[in-house]
Design a protein around this motif. Sequence first.
Motif, mmCIF file in Angstrom:
data_model
loop_
_atom_site.group_PDB
_atom_site.id
_atom_site.type_symbol
_atom_site.label_atom_id
_atom_site.label_comp_id
_atom_site.label_asym_id
_atom_site.label_seq_id
_atom_site.Cartn_x
_atom_site.Cartn_y
_atom_site.Cartn_z
ATOM 1 N N LEU A 29 0.840 -1.192 0.041
ATOM 2 C CA LEU A 29 -0.036 -0.034 -0.027
ATOM 3 C C LEU A 29 0.785 1.319 0.114
ATOM 4 O O LEU A 29 0.334 2.144 -0.428
ATOM 5 N N ARG A 30 1.818 1.320 0.678
ATOM 6 C CA ARG A 30 2.786 2.256 0.758
ATOM 7 C C ARG A 30 3.444 2.748 -0.741
ATOM 8 O O ARG A 30 3.610 3.796 -1.173
ATOM 9 N N GLU A 31 3.860 1.499 -1.228
ATOM 10 C CA GLU A 31 4.265 1.722 -2.754
ATOM 11 C C GLU A 31 3.395 2.233 -3.714
ATOM 12 O O GLU A 31 3.468 3.150 -4.363
ATOM 13 N N LEU A 32 2.090 1.914 -3.544
ATOM 14 C CA LEU A 32 1.090 2.120 -4.436
ATOM 15 C C LEU A 32 0.747 3.729 -4.035
ATOM 16 O O LEU A 32 0.538 4.684 -5.084
ATOM 17 N N ARG A 33 0.818 4.147 -2.798
ATOM 18 C CA ARG A 33 0.547 5.399 -2.380
ATOM 19 C C ARG A 33 1.663 6.397 -2.962
ATOM 20 O O ARG A 33 1.459 7.465 -3.505
ATOM 21 N N LEU A 34 2.863 5.987 -2.900
ATOM 22 C CA LEU A 34 4.085 6.983 -3.426
ATOM 23 C C LEU A 34 3.882 7.016 -4.771
ATOM 24 O O LEU A 34 4.238 8.002 -5.282
ATOM 25 N N GLU A 35 3.686 5.783 -5.382
ATOM 26 C CA GLU A 35 3.559 5.871 -6.999
ATOM 27 C C GLU A 35 2.430 6.914 -7.391
ATOM 28 O O GLU A 35 2.493 7.882 -8.200
ATOM 29 N N LYS A 36 1.082 6.860 -6.541
ATOM 30 C CA LYS A 36 -0.136 7.679 -7.064
ATOM 31 C C LYS A 36 0.510 9.422 -6.576
ATOM 32 O O LYS A 36 0.206 10.207 -7.582
ATOM 33 N N GLU A 37 1.279 9.369 -5.640
ATOM 34 C CA GLU A 37 1.791 10.987 -5.381
ATOM 35 C C GLU A 37 2.590 11.336 -6.258
ATOM 36 O O GLU A 37 2.598 12.556 -6.793
ATOM 37 N N ALA A 38 3.161 10.522 -7.028
ATOM 38 C CA ALA A 38 4.472 10.967 -8.040
ATOM 39 C C ALA A 38 3.725 11.319 -9.203
ATOM 40 O O ALA A 38 4.435 12.214 -9.889
ATOM 41 N N LEU A 39 2.889 10.628 -9.365
ATOM 42 C CA LEU A 39 2.096 11.013 -10.871
ATOM 43 C C LEU A 39 1.093 12.161 -10.784
ATOM 44 O O LEU A 39 1.058 12.828 -11.810
ATOM 45 N N GLN A 40 0.593 12.701 -9.435
ATOM 46 C CA GLN A 40 -0.056 13.966 -9.485
ATOM 47 C C GLN A 40 0.674 15.189 -9.472
ATOM 48 O O GLN A 40 2.033 15.010 -8.873
ATOM 49 N N PRO A 41 0.197 16.250 -10.120
ATOM 50 C CA PRO A 41 0.977 17.282 -10.104
ATOM 51 C C PRO A 41 1.277 18.045 -8.705
ATOM 52 O O PRO A 41 0.402 17.777 -7.922
#
Length: 79
Positions: free
Chosen positions: A50-62
Amino acid sequence: MEAKMAPPNKNNLFGPKKQASPVKSGEADSTVKEILASEQMNRERKTARLRELRLEKEALQPPPEPKTKPKRKTAKASK
């Protein structure tokens, strides 16, 4: 021939009390420890995923725009 029965007493009517053996308690302890260890491992694995998914999502957001404070309106002089 008839066998003579002993007079009734606490032991032959109800049987001896059964004691919990150390082997049974040891088995129960090890089983509980195995279950708890597997649950903790699953929890840690899920948390990491879940941490990996959250970090990926945050990286994709402006990046969020900085918030600006609204300008204060000056009070008009009253007559």
